[in-house]
Design a protein around this motif. Structure first.
Motif: not given
Length: 242
Positions: A74-79, A179-195, A239-240
């Motif tokens: 399992x990845x250390x990054x929960x998505x 994504x290259x400009x973002x800081x490391x997430x502090x916990x679980x990431x929820x990624x929302x993708x459209x149709x 981060x994974x």
């Protein structure tokens, strides 16, 4: 590679286990395994079980469990991937590859512009199918925990649910950061993708009100199935465990 099969039963070294119908058919008629051939079994408890094919009958394939190994892939990054319903076999592709890319949960949602409209029993059948796709992907990629595919939910209903996830990102060509400009997430990431046609403006406003920040994937507009998988790969790369 030694083949892997998912079993719903408890697994204990020394026990003989009948493989589920689909796995039994694959073992006997696709892989053409024989008694004495090695395989791995898993049931979603996080461990991997070594086994040997004991017998193959007309309607049954039986393996004897020979050992248990606590193997985590399992990845250390929960998505959590919240994917708006897309047409044809694209949803199968997204589910399969999202599992390979380490997503911990997959939430199919129905957007205003989703081409496919599923309700009631038809929606339940498709969710069971996507869960089976996720299991097959785990068999292939080595994961010993099964990502949940949740029931199909209208996007508005999903956004109204309280979420403990501290990081919520919505993919959008108009996003202010990449994504290259973002800081490391502090916990679980929820990624929302459209149709295919993207989220409507009211949906985007509702997502922002629910705490989602718009993130872009470079200067090009990606298809929905490409965007989801590219984003997951980018997250794992930064981060994974890639």
């Amino acid at each position: 590679m030694i083949p892997r099969f998912y079993c719903t039963d408890p697994l204990t070294p020394g026990d003989s286990v009948s493989l589920p119908e689909t796995a039994a058919h694959h073992a006997a008629h696709v892989l053409r395994l024989k008694p004495g051939d090695a395989c791995f079994l898993f049931n979603g408890d996080g461990a991997e079980y070594s086994a040997v094919i004991e017998r193959i009958g007309k309607n049954e394939t039986v393996a004897v469990v020979t050992g248990r190994q606590a193997v985590s892939r399992e990845s250390p990054l929960a998505v959590t991937l919240v994917q708006a319903l897309c047409a044809g076999d694209k949803m199968d592709l997204v589910v399969r590859k999202a599992v390979e890319l380490g997503a911990s949960r997959i939430v199919p949602v129905l957007g205003e512009r989703s081409v496919v409209r599923l309700q009631g029993s038809r929606a339940a059948v498709r969710v069971r199918h996507w869960q089976a796709v996720a299991i097959a992907a785990c068999e292939q990629c080595g994961r010993n925990r099964i990502p949940e595919v949740t029931p199909l939910t209208p996007l508005g209903d999903w956004l109204e649910q309280p979420s403990p996830a501290p990081v919520r990102w919505m993919l959008s060509p108009q996003g202010g950061q990449s994504f290259s400009e973002l800081d490391r997430p502090s916990g679980e990431v929820v990624l929302l993708v459209g149709p295919e046609a993207g989220f409507s403006e009211p949906e985007q406003q509702a997502a922002r009100a629910a705490g989602y920040r718009a993130i872009r994937l470079g200067p090009r507009v990606l298809r929905t199935e490409t965007a989801a998988l590219a984003a997951l790969a980018a997250l794992q790369g930064r981060w994974g465990d890639f």
